[in-house]
Design an enzyme around this catalytic site. Structure first.
Site, mmCIF file in Angstrom:
data_model
loop_
_atom_site.group_PDB
_atom_site.id
_atom_site.type_symbol
_atom_site.label_atom_id
_atom_site.label_comp_id
_atom_site.label_asym_id
_atom_site.label_seq_id
_atom_site.Cartn_x
_atom_site.Cartn_y
_atom_site.Cartn_z
ATOM 1 N N GLU A 177 -0.555 -51.381 59.444
ATOM 2 C CA GLU A 177 0.872 -51.758 59.373
ATOM 3 C C GLU A 177 1.372 -51.798 57.930
ATOM 4 O O GLU A 177 1.969 -52.787 57.485
ATOM 5 C CB GLU A 177 1.098 -53.108 60.057
ATOM 6 N N GLU A 375 -2.178 -50.603 68.942
ATOM 7 C CA GLU A 375 -1.860 -51.992 69.270
ATOM 8 C C GLU A 375 -0.650 -52.011 70.193
ATOM 9 O O GLU A 375 0.330 -51.303 69.951
ATOM 10 C CB GLU A 375 -1.477 -52.825 68.028
#
Ligand code: P53
Length: 477
Positions: A177, A375
């Site tokens: 991320e 995810e």
């Protein structure tokens, strides 16, 4: 049975070292940024303390003790039929301060044993090299990734890992991320991404861009080195994707959403194309930012473009241009609005399965690379029912609807998707809040927000459901 998904589709689950391993000091592990964050709550940020302060509770120190229990946990993953398992390598197990010249053999051995155990159980490791786990020493000594010295230290760590595990791990990701820090107003996001701890007089946005640049260069160098070590490696980036919709058909809102998407997702442009998009360099000069970028950096970026895009998807956002704001001073905080078409979790995360299909199409249209959903999931409070079981129908509903949209993106839209690994397949410490009780797992772990509990594992209803999803290759939802 013929199914709509390819037979080699990578079903599995995802975690990160610091959120489940515990054993924060064992075998000479060093202190990481995750070790100096306390517990928060739905409306309470975690506190970043000045080092490890006696008397404070740090949920990541013990986490769910995966370090000592991974064999038992992998047996449960195997029972669910996992084809792959995504975790990260804690930098501080391998180089406790980041600055040692030789790696810590005990740390390397732990991951050898872990990967061997996965492979023995027919589960392919998918490994993130940096998942919010910077050595804390590099924060106090160098101010985190703002300092170019940290590029070399990270490349050293990554190269050690790529060499050591070259015959055990095929799928890699560089920075988890990496784009969270686009929200540079948020102390937690810049600290976990880059070890940035701002003093009040600093320009946070400029500091964030410098750290992000240094990480993008480190990532590109690692991709190149990785392909030299083993040409079969698949090395991806990892982007937090939450599409930003215009709140209305007002062209101001539409343009605002487009501009906000650019600011949030340019990281992927650099990973994929090996250069900065024009709008960003223009933005920097308009703002008077002076980002140090060398000629060598520009070459390195070109030579280390990624093989695939890994991304997380939890929710979508909506944006509305407010009076008095221009594109240049809009931030998610000052311009985000609630989407009235969507429900939200107890933590305010808006549930939007179709947004996943949108995201898959958006990435494909823009980058034409294979994608990997590394995810996705629903953080919720779980309660044992009278029968002692956890009936988490809400979690099953969330995942089912997202998988449906994922399948449509593949079968109808032609998106090239490598796999799907739901987040926190076993309950673990929340990154954002430090809570244990924001649960994502198919496997329940007996532990609460205060750190009490037996750590015993048990299967939720979603465990049996996901097992059947995998066994039918996504047909039985
Ligand atoms: P938690 C913010 C927004 C979206 C995803 O998050 C985020 C964050 C940071 O909290 O993080 C990712 O635990 C991250 C994981 C994290 C997971 O999403 O706050 O890669 O480490 O646990 C879920 O509910």
């Amino acid at each position: 049975m013929s199914t709509s998904l390819p037979n080699n589709f990578l079903w599995g689950g995802a975690v990160a070292a610091h959120q489940l391993e515990g054993a924060w000091k064992e075998d000479d592990k060093g202190v990481s940024v995750a070790d100096v964050m306390t517990v928060g709550g739905p409306n309470k940020e975690r506190t970043i303390t000045d080092g490890v302060v006696p008397g404070e509770y740090y949920p990541n120190h013990e986490a769910i003790d995966f370090y000592h229990r991974y064999k038992e946990d992998i047996a449960l993953f195997k029972e669910m039929g996992f084809k792959c398992f995504r975790t990260s390598i804690a930098w501080t197990r391998i180089y406790p301060t980041g600055e040692e010249s030789e790696p810590n053999e005990a740390g390397l051995k732990f991951y050898d044993d872990l990967f061997d155990e996965l492979i023995r159980n027919g589960i392919e490791p998918v490994i993130t090299l940096s998942h919010f786990e910077l050595p804390y020493h590099l924060v106090t000594e160098y101010g985190g990734f703002r300092n170019r010295k940290v590029i070399d230290l990270f490349v050293k760590f990554a190269t050690t890992c790529l060499n050591r595990y070259k015959d055990k791990v095929k799928y890699w990701m560089t920075f988890n991320e990496i784009n969270n820090q686009a929200n540079y107003d948020n102390d937690f996001l810049v600290f976990t991404n880059s070890g940035l701890h701002f003093q009040s007089e600093e320009n946070r946005e400029e500091g964030m861009y410098q750290a992000a640049h240094n990480e993008l260069v480190a990532s590109a160098r690692i991709v190149k080195i990785g392909h030299e070590i083993n040409p079969d490696f698949e090395i991806g980036c990892m982007i937090a994707m939450g599409p930003i919709y215009p709140a209305s058909m007002n062209p101001d809102d539409v343009l605002s959403a487009q501009k906000a998407m650019e600011k949030n997702y340019f990281f992927a442009d650099v990973h994929v194309h090996g250069e900065y998009p024009e709008f960003l360099t223009k933005y920097w000069s308009r703002k008077g930012f002076n980002i140090e970028i060398t000629e060598q950096d520009l070459q390195d970026l070109k030579l280390g473009t990624v093989d695939y895009i890994g991304f997380s998807y939890y929710m979508s956002h909506a944006i509305s241009k407010k009076e008095g704001y221009s594109f240049d001073n809009m931030t998610p905080k000052n311009s985000q609005v609630r989407n009235s078409y969507l429900e939200a979790s107890d933590w305010g995360w808006q549930i939007d399965p179709k947004g996943l299909r949108y995201a898959l199409n958006w990435f494909t249209d823009k980058y034409h690379l294979p994608l990997f959903i590394v995810e996705n999931g629903f953080g919720a409070y779980d309660k044992r029912d009278a029968d002692g079981q956890i009936h988490d129908a809400y979690r099953i509903d969330y995942l089912r609807e997202h998988i449906r949209q994922m399948k449509l993106a593949m079968t109808e839209d032609g998106v090239d998707l490598m796999g799907y690994t739901p987040w926190g397949c076993i309950d673990l410490v929340s990154a954002g809040t430090g809570e244990m009780e924001k649960r994502y797992g198919f496997i329940y772990v007996d532990k609460n927000n205060q750190g009490e509990g037996s750590l015993e594992r048990s299967k939720k209803d979603s465990f049996y459901w996901f097992k059947d999803v995998i066994a039918s290759n996504g047909e039985n939802l």
